[in-house]
Design a protein around this motif. Sequence first.
Motif, PDB file in Angstrom:
ATOM      1  N   MET A   1       0.843  -1.196   0.000  1.00  0.00           N
ATOM      2  CA  MET A   1       0.000   0.000   0.000  1.00  0.00           C
ATOM      3  C   MET A   1       0.883   1.252   0.000  1.00  0.00           C
ATOM      4  N   ALA A   2       0.505   2.221  -0.815  1.00  0.00           N
ATOM      5  CA  ALA A   2       1.232   3.480  -0.886  1.00  0.00           C
ATOM      6  C   ALA A   2       0.486   4.549  -0.099  1.00  0.00           C
ATOM      7  N   VAL A   3       1.238   5.473   0.472  1.00  0.00           N
ATOM      8  CA  VAL A   3       0.643   6.522   1.300  1.00  0.00           C
ATOM      9  C   VAL A   3       1.225   7.877   0.901  1.00  0.00           C
ATOM     10  N   LEU A   4       0.343   8.854   0.688  1.00  0.00           N
ATOM     11  CA  LEU A   4       0.745  10.232   0.482  1.00  0.00           C
ATOM     12  C   LEU A   4       0.491  10.988   1.788  1.00  0.00           C
ATOM     13  N   THR A   5       1.502  11.693   2.270  1.00  0.00           N
ATOM     14  CA  THR A   5       1.395  12.409   3.533  1.00  0.00           C
ATOM     15  C   THR A   5       1.480  13.904   3.270  1.00  0.00           C
ATOM     16  N   PHE A   6       0.468  14.651   3.706  1.00  0.00           N
ATOM     17  CA  PHE A   6       0.375  16.081   3.428  1.00  0.00           C
ATOM     18  C   PHE A   6       0.607  16.894   4.704  1.00  0.00           C
ATOM     19  N   TYR A   7       1.497  17.886   4.575  1.00  0.00           N
ATOM     20  CA  TYR A   7       1.795  18.821   5.657  1.00  0.00           C
ATOM     21  C   TYR A   7       1.384  20.227   5.209  1.00  0.00           C
ATOM     22  N   PRO A   8       1.278  21.182   6.136  1.00  0.00           N
ATOM     23  CA  PRO A   8       0.990  22.559   5.725  1.00  0.00           C
ATOM     24  C   PRO A   8       2.023  23.120   4.750  1.00  0.00           C
ATOM     25  N   SER A   9       3.260  22.633   4.838  1.00  0.00           N
ATOM     26  CA  SER A   9       4.327  23.175   3.979  1.00  0.00           C
ATOM     27  C   SER A   9       5.089  22.078   3.258  1.00  0.00           C
ATOM     28  N   GLY A  10       4.367  21.140   2.687  1.00  0.00           N
ATOM     29  CA  GLY A  10       5.051  20.106   1.922  1.00  0.00           C
ATOM     30  C   GLY A  10       4.309  18.787   1.961  1.00  0.00           C
ATOM     31  N   MET A  11       4.874  17.792   1.303  1.00  0.00           N
ATOM     32  CA  MET A  11       4.266  16.467   1.268  1.00  0.00           C
ATOM     33  C   MET A  11       5.335  15.429   1.013  1.00  0.00           C
ATOM     34  N   THR A  12       5.019  14.175   1.332  1.00  0.00           N
ATOM     35  CA  THR A  12       5.891  13.049   1.051  1.00  0.00           C
ATOM     36  C   THR A  12       5.048  11.904   0.507  1.00  0.00           C
ATOM     37  N   SER A 209      -3.357   3.633  -4.562  1.00  0.00           N
ATOM     38  CA  SER A 209      -2.867   2.408  -5.190  1.00  0.00           C
ATOM     39  C   SER A 209      -1.412   2.581  -5.594  1.00  0.00           C
ATOM     40  N   THR A 210      -0.730   1.466  -5.756  1.00  0.00           N
ATOM     41  CA  THR A 210       0.678   1.517  -6.155  1.00  0.00           C
ATOM     42  C   THR A 210       0.835   2.145  -7.536  1.00  0.00           C
ATOM     43  N   ALA A 211      -0.089   1.835  -8.439  1.00  0.00           N
ATOM     44  CA  ALA A 211      -0.024   2.401  -9.791  1.00  0.00           C
ATOM     45  C   ALA A 211      -0.170   3.922  -9.752  1.00  0.00           C
ATOM     46  N   PHE A 212      -1.102   4.399  -8.938  1.00  0.00           N
ATOM     47  CA  PHE A 212      -1.285   5.848  -8.809  1.00  0.00           C
ATOM     48  C   PHE A 212      -0.042   6.480  -8.203  1.00  0.00           C
ATOM     49  N   PHE A 213       0.530   5.827  -7.205  1.00  0.00           N
ATOM     50  CA  PHE A 213       1.738   6.345  -6.564  1.00  0.00           C
ATOM     51  C   PHE A 213       2.866   6.493  -7.564  1.00  0.00           C
ATOM     52  N   HIS A 214       3.065   5.505  -8.424  1.00  0.00           N
ATOM     53  CA  HIS A 214       4.138   5.567  -9.411  1.00  0.00           C
ATOM     54  C   HIS A 214       3.915   6.717 -10.399  1.00  0.00           C
ATOM     55  N   ARG A 215       2.662   6.914 -10.828  1.00  0.00           N
ATOM     56  CA  ARG A 215       2.378   8.026 -11.731  1.00  0.00           C
ATOM     57  C   ARG A 215       2.593   9.365 -11.025  1.00  0.00           C
ATOM     58  N   PHE A 216       2.146   9.425  -9.787  1.00  0.00           N
ATOM     59  CA  PHE A 216       2.209  10.683  -9.045  1.00  0.00           C
ATOM     60  C   PHE A 216       3.653  11.090  -8.770  1.00  0.00           C
ATOM     61  N   ARG A 217       4.504  10.144  -8.421  1.00  0.00           N
ATOM     62  CA  ARG A 217       5.891  10.521  -8.121  1.00  0.00           C
ATOM     63  C   ARG A 217       6.610  10.987  -9.389  1.00  0.00           C
ATOM     64  N   ARG A 218       6.205  10.473 -10.556  1.00  0.00           N
ATOM     65  CA  ARG A 218       6.774  10.993 -11.799  1.00  0.00           C
ATOM     66  C   ARG A 218       6.314  12.431 -12.025  1.00  0.00           C
ATOM     67  N   ASP A 219       5.063  12.714 -11.684  1.00  0.00           N
ATOM     68  CA  ASP A 219       4.567  14.091 -11.798  1.00  0.00           C
ATOM     69  C   ASP A 219       5.333  15.026 -10.864  1.00  0.00           C
ATOM     70  N   VAL A 220       5.631  14.554  -9.666  1.00  0.00           N
ATOM     71  CA  VAL A 220       6.410  15.355  -8.712  1.00  0.00           C
ATOM     72  C   VAL A 220       7.799  15.633  -9.270  1.00  0.00           C
ATOM     73  N   ARG A 221       8.419  14.613  -9.839  1.00  0.00           N
ATOM     74  CA  ARG A 221       9.740  14.805 -10.433  1.00  0.00           C
ATOM     75  C   ARG A 221       9.679  15.817 -11.570  1.00  0.00           C
ATOM     76  N   ASN A 222       8.682  15.702 -12.447  1.00  0.00           N
ATOM     77  CA  ASN A 222       8.565  16.630 -13.571  1.00  0.00           C
ATOM     78  C   ASN A 222       8.317  18.060 -13.092  1.00  0.00           C
ATOM     79  N   TRP A 223       7.519  18.190 -12.016  1.00  0.00           N
ATOM     80  CA  TRP A 223       7.279  19.534 -11.461  1.00  0.00           C
ATOM     81  C   TRP A 223       8.570  20.118 -10.911  1.00  0.00           C
ATOM     82  N   ARG A 224       9.356  19.314 -10.219  1.00  0.00           N
ATOM     83  CA  ARG A 224      10.630  19.807  -9.666  1.00  0.00           C
ATOM     84  C   ARG A 224      11.585  20.225 -10.783  1.00  0.00           C
TER      85      ARG A 224
END
Length: 266
Positions: A1-12, A209-224
């Motif tokens: 299981m993948a987890v996205l963690t949201f903070y007021p000033s960032g996320m992991t 889902s793991t598939a969503f996590f993999h897509r999302f982390r690529r989006d994070v990389r592209n944004w950076r």
Amino acid sequence: MAVLTFYPSGMTGSITSSHTREPGKKSNSVGWSPTATRNNVKFLRSIYPDSLKNENEIGIAFTFTIRDCPDTAKDWAKLRDTFFKRLRRMGLIRLHWVTEWQRRGVPHLHGMAFFDCPVGTYFNTSRFFNSWIESAFQYGASLHSQHMQELTDAVGWFQYLSKHSARSSDHYQRSMDNIPDGWKGVSVGRVWGYIGDWDVSEPKKVSVSTAFFHRFRRDVRNWRISNSRERIKKYPDKKFGSSRSLISARTMLRCNDIKKSSVRGF
């Protein structure tokens, strides 16, 4: 299981393990371990930026240095505590600090301090500056080797956050190789901490889902990558730092081990 963690000033984002582990025995602090780095970043990201916009307060970011290294980590902690006591007498409300090391094996202190300063009153920045010089006099603190800057808006906070959350335990200023020789083999004490009341929030966690996590982390990389390129264009005089940020963004998911690559977080 993948987890996205949201903070007021960032996320992991991370892949969680189904295995449970017993907490290990707490050992002496050896400096900037990965755990110490993560805990510092979590605290900084959990702070509400809007809570720092108080017209009756003044914020100051600082980097204070010394020439001569204290013999032991306890001597450094004593110096740091003496400085903080002086700040409390000046009306200190809250403070975040980190200890890092120069290449020559001498510690220095970064921090952000907020003081009571009602509208229409004057805050004596010279007294703040001199508090460090007087506290660290025996270690050769020089007037010309210190830096401090008043924070006038939230931009200053995010610059501070960006600086101290981007550095890993492998950064040269946090590397165990640069710990003073007399401090090695024993506890170096705390390397970061805070004083006072900070408006912090518990992180919000979302399972995906793991598939969503993999897509999302690529989006994070592209944004950076896009953000780093924009910084290079906007601040050409700071191209070196922005270029390093671009390299970091491009390689954030790179891993030669396919098993580790599939679970690599951000």
